[in-house]
Design a protein around this motif. Structure first.
Motif, PDB file in Angstrom:
ATOM      1  N   UNK A 122       1.520  13.652   1.357  1.00 12.27           N
ATOM      2  CA  UNK A 122       2.222  12.685   0.502  1.00 12.27           C
ATOM      3  C   UNK A 122       1.625  12.606  -0.894  1.00 12.27           C
ATOM      4  N   UNK A 123       0.326  12.801  -0.980  1.00 17.39           N
ATOM      5  CA  UNK A 123      -0.327  12.748  -2.290  1.00 17.39           C
ATOM      6  C   UNK A 123       0.100  13.918  -3.159  1.00 17.39           C
ATOM      7  N   UNK A 153       0.215   7.873  -2.876  1.00 15.24           N
ATOM      8  CA  UNK A 153      -0.486   8.893  -3.631  1.00 15.24           C
ATOM      9  C   UNK A 153      -1.417   8.293  -4.677  1.00 15.24           C
ATOM     10  N   UNK A 154      -1.010   7.168  -5.258  1.00 14.94           N
ATOM     11  CA  UNK A 154      -1.861   6.473  -6.231  1.00 14.94           C
ATOM     12  C   UNK A 154      -3.132   5.978  -5.568  1.00 14.94           C
ATOM     13  N   UNK A 155      -2.974   5.370  -4.401  1.00 13.29           N
ATOM     14  CA  UNK A 155      -4.141   4.844  -3.690  1.00 13.29           C
ATOM     15  C   UNK A 155      -5.071   5.953  -3.211  1.00 13.29           C
ATOM     16  N   UNK A 156      -4.498   7.133  -2.926  1.00 12.69           N
ATOM     17  CA  UNK A 156      -5.333   8.252  -2.488  1.00 12.69           C
ATOM     18  C   UNK A 156      -6.339   8.640  -3.567  1.00 12.69           C
ATOM     19  N   UNK A 157      -6.008   8.357  -4.808  1.00  7.62           N
ATOM     20  CA  UNK A 157      -6.932   8.632  -5.910  1.00  7.62           C
ATOM     21  C   UNK A 157      -7.834   7.432  -6.190  1.00  7.62           C
ATOM     22  N   UNK A 158      -7.259   6.238  -6.152  1.00  7.64           N
ATOM     23  CA  UNK A 158      -7.992   5.047  -6.580  1.00  7.64           C
ATOM     24  C   UNK A 158      -8.686   4.278  -5.458  1.00  7.64           C
ATOM     25  N   UNK A 162       0.827  -1.199   0.000  1.00 11.58           N
ATOM     26  CA  UNK A 162       0.000   0.000   0.000  1.00 11.58           C
ATOM     27  C   UNK A 162       0.866   1.257   0.000  1.00 11.58           C
ATOM     28  N   UNK A 163       2.151   1.091   0.338  1.00 12.94           N
ATOM     29  CA  UNK A 163       3.097   2.206   0.294  1.00 12.94           C
ATOM     30  C   UNK A 163       3.898   2.210  -0.999  1.00 12.94           C
TER      31      UNK A 163
END
Length: 852
Positions: A232-233, A64-69, A50-51
């Motif tokens: 971080x995002x 940052x990718x997960x913050x969007x998806x 997840x990191x």
């Protein structure tokens, strides 16, 4: 109600679990479903991914990718669904989001005492089935915005009435954490809604400015509370998506504004509206009529109506004028799915309608006549507009007219005569209206069959399971078939494929320079060579058996041609896949010559670029290139003009009615690998076959690619046929090369002298030991550079360097060393600190009754 309606529609269309179809289409089928599979693997097996994940292309940050998806907490509902059954979980998740959107809006209406009883169902169903939701239901990551928006607006209403800040701060913070992209749009709209709301009160200007300041302060507090996700995002975006931000504004309309009228018709949607088009704003005739009646029939201050009118005009202009459009979309034009903020417009229209069409509302005869006249004018205008757009037909126009006429008639009837009947008719009209829109709109879209997704996923999972059973080490896996560029996410393995909006541009540029298809937001490893296989740690290769067919069914679509893997030993197999092993690849980190730090390539030839990198790493940068240009033995020109050279020549069909082709012949003089380069223009003008077998190639690329055309083919005739697709064919960068494997193997042995022996690894941590030989002063890795990587050699921190504008490398001295790599998202520690301090301050303020 929305759950019943959409659940019934999904069952009608036979979507899994109701039938043989699936919910997958466009990005949901090509991207998001794989992200959901990755999320499940991460949570259940290796949370550190997840990191950071090496399944994201060659490797990349994921916070940052997960913050969007993937930051929606509802995604945890997908955990019970694995493999082929994931589509069932997605359907259930989608239905839940429909239901929550309706519930949230009904809660707001009831809380504000705007509507009561059965009418709550009418307006909340219109909200949940708005045109934006129907057109974007495949974008599951955005849909939380619909049930979060009413909660945020409830907080806005509290602040405007000086009733406290707590609800707005916490709901806005939750929205930012859930999806920062949609949160930005909600924040902009919340500000506009706040301006309208305070204009409804006759407070002195000084007091209004004070309330406005409090609102802004509450918004800042919400952002600080969400800093652990936001900071971080922001950093990740600046390294990826943020590099595409527009710096030049265009001041002309994107399309003729009057075309938006067509979107006021039920079913005004088709596939062409996905990549570009007008905003999806349908909310039903009764809601639209109610919003218009706010300005002439609702008893509100004139200042409020003026501000509401200006807000409406601003949003309408935003749909088609680039400067405002960019403002809503964080400075970037949407790639597909235009006007992504139109859900706030739908909320606005429905809210004005719900505010106006109270149970006591009755349309006066004079106003009703004016509405009828307007409807007739509207119908005529739509019939004219219909001739200039592709997504509506006259029948839909008359359907819209019918709903409008019924709505006008219904509003002229006094509710006092029969409250229950009128409310039922009111609800029935809206529900039928928006359901019709949903049905007609979604019928324009095709979907992936469940078998196409399920059979492919099962076959890939079986092959990867075999690979992992054989070797649990750190390596990358190539393959000659593909369903999506996020297959590594789907089946939890490392490769060099990825498609995502937060793809780092330097990775795309590097992979494109090597001769692989790459672009903004995606990379694929379909055109590797023996050199790149070794350099990038490709230990295994999955080759589809029977050309990807199982009986008469194509299960594994071929997208790569690699004869150089055909002669590699098959070490395992499944029913559909042969698993090849390359034991000569370099590890993920190895000692190399420090000259690579100052390497600057001036060539656009992908094979020369590969050779220069490999030879420089080995300290042999002054040696001749691995790849030697070869002449074709002879060329046949069939129904085209002759030419003395192939590359750069434009061939023209002589007889327009007959086939035309250029056939290239050569006979390898040894068993070395031969490669053909193809410029990006070739794909659109030529149909290519090798020895009369179609070239299997991923079709989308914008750079020169490398195709392996022969290996272990000494004295065998090889023919490459380029058949014209059009009347002319320009052969851009078409050249033949031979790999000097003797020279390549010498350099490879040099780089294999000092490998990093990996002793333990997780997604964001990797450690091992290395024995560095003389003349090797650099620890080179094929881990993409990111400032979040922290390297220690023998327990001492070492500053990493960016090599080839792509990879992480660190200086190292000869001898034996312990090495560790650890990734921690930049600014995450600062974000956690800010969030913790903000939360503590909010708790103290709450106890002191400051937040109320």
């Amino acid at each position: 109600m929305p759950v019943l309606i959409m659940g019934g529609y999904f069952a009608f269309r036979g979507m899994a679990p109701f039938g043989s179809s699936s919910i997958l289409t466009v990005d949901l089928g090509q991207q998001y479903v794989d992200f959901f599979a990755y999320f499940r693997h991460s949570v259940l097996s290796h949370p550190s991914s997840l990191l950071y994940s090496f399944s994201k292309g060659l490797g990349g940050e994921m916070f940052g990718t997960n913050a969007y998806y993937l930051f929606s907490p509802l995604n945890f509902l997908l955990l019970p669904f694995s493999g082929a059954s994931l589509t069932t979980g997605i359907v259930l998740l989608l239905l839940l989001k429909y239901g929550l959107a309706s519930l949230s809006f009904a809660w707001l209406l009831q809380r504000e005492k705007v509507q009561v009883k059965g009418r709550l169902v009418a307006f909340s169903t219109a909200y949940a089935l708005m045109g934006w939701m129907i057109a974007n239901q495949l974008n599951l990551l955005w849909l939380d915005a619909l049930f979060l928006l009413p909660i945020v607006i409830a907080g806005v209403l509290q602040i405007s009435r000086k009733q406290g800040f707590k609800l707005f701060i916490y709901s806005m913070a939750l929205t930012i954490m859930d999806n920062y992209y949609m949160a930005w749009m909600i924040a902009l709209f919340a500000f506009l809604f706040f301006i309208w709301q305070i204009s409804r009160y006759s407070n002195p200007l000084k007091q209004q400015l004070k309330i406005l300041g409090q609102f802004v302060l509450a918004g800042i507090s919400a952002a600080m509370l969400a800093a652990w996700a936001l900071l971080p995002t922001i950093y990740a975006l600046l390294q990826s998506k943020g590099t595409y931000t527009e710096t030049q504004l265009k001041f002309h309309f994107e399309y003729a504004p009057w075309k938006m009228l067509a979107k006021l018709v039920p079913g005004a949607f088709d596939f062409s509206q996905m990549p570009s088009g007008q905003p999806n704003i349908y909310v039903g005739a009764l809601c639209l009529l109610g919003a218009l009646l706010y300005f002439c029939c609702y008893h509100d201050r004139w200042q409020a109506k003026v501000s509401a009118g200006l807000i409406s005009i601003f949003m309408i202009i935003s749909f088609c004028w680039p400067p405002f459009d960019l403002l809503w979309h964080l400075g970037q034009y949407p790639v597909w799915y235009p006007s992504r903020f139109s859900f706030v417009w739908c909320f606005w229209v429905i809210w004005l309608a719900a505010t106006t069409l109270t149970p006591e509302f009755q349309l006066k005869i004079r106003t009703a006549i004016a509405a009828l006249a307007l409807t007739i004018i509207f119908t005529v205008a739509l019939l004219i507009v219909q001739q200039h757009v592709s997504y509506i037909q006259p029948a839909q126009v008359f359907m819209a007219t019918g709903f409008s006429l019924v709505a006008i008639c219904l509003l002229t009837i006094s509710r006092r005569q029969s409250p229950r009947l009128i409310d039922c008719l009111f609800c029935f009209l809206i529900v039928v209206d928006v359901t019709t829109n949903a049905y007609v709109s979604l019928n324009q879209i095709s979907y992936v069959s469940q078998a196409e997704y399920g059979n492919y996923t099962t076959a890939l999972n079986q092959a990867i399971k075999k690979v992992k059973h054989k070797n649990r080490g750190f390596y990358r896996v190539g393959k000659n078939f593909m369903r999506t560029k996020d297959d590594p996410f789907q089946s939890d393995f490392y490769s060099a494929d990825h498609f995502g909006s937060t793809m780092e541009p330097n990775i795309s540029h590097f992979m494109g320079a090597l001769g692989n298809p790459a672009g903004d937001g995606y990379v694929t490893y379909t055109n590797g060579t023996k050199v790149t296989d070794a350099l990038l740690n490709f230990r295994y290769y999955l080759a589809a058996r029977n050309n990807g067919y199982s009986g008469d069914n194509l299960v594994l679509p071929l997208t790569s041609t690699r004869p150089d893997w055909q002669h590699t030993k098959t070490v395992a197999q499944t029913k559909l896949v042969n698993i090849k092993e390359n034991k000569e690849q370099l590890p993920v980190a190895f000692a190399a010559n420090r000259d690579i730090i100052n390497f600057r390539s001036l060539t656009l030839d992908p094979l020369a670029y590969q050779s220069q990198i490999f030879q420089t790493l080995a300290g042999r940068g002054n040696q001749p290139t691995f790849f030697q240009v070869q002449n074709f033995d002879h060329v046949d020109f069939n129904n085209v003009n002759d030419a003395h050279q192939i590359t750069g020549t434009t061939f023209r069909r002589k007889n327009r009615k007959q086939r035309a082709s250029v056939v290239l012949h050569f006979k390898p003089v040894d068993n070395d690998a031969y490669y053909l380069t193809l410029g990006p223009s070739v794909k659109s003008v030529a149909k290519i076959s090798i020895n009369d077998h179609p070239l299997h190639q991923y079709p989308t690329y914008r750079n020169t690619i490398v195709v392996n055309v022969a290996d272990h083919a000494k004295n065998k005739n090889i023919t490459v046929r380029l058949q014209l697709k059009k009347q002319t064919m320009w052969l851009q960068n078409v050249s033949l090369y031979k790999l000097n494997e003797t020279s390549f193997n010498k350099c490879k042995r040099i780089l294999q002298r000092s490998p990093l022996h990996v002793t333990s690894w997780h997604e964001n941590r990797l450690s091992g030991w290395i024995n560095v030989k003389h003349n090797q002063q650099l620890l080179m890795t094929t881990i993409p550079y990111n400032s979040g990587w922290h390297v220690k050699i023998d327990g001492q921190a070492v500053t990493g360097q960016k090599v080839l504008n792509t990879f992480l490398a660190v200086p190292i001295t000869p001898g034996k060393h312990q090495v560790s790599f650890t990734f921690w998202p930049p600014l995450l520690t600062l974000g956690l600190t800010v969030s913790a301090l903000t939360l503590a301050a909010l708790i103290v303020a709450d106890k002191k009754k400051i937040l109320k």
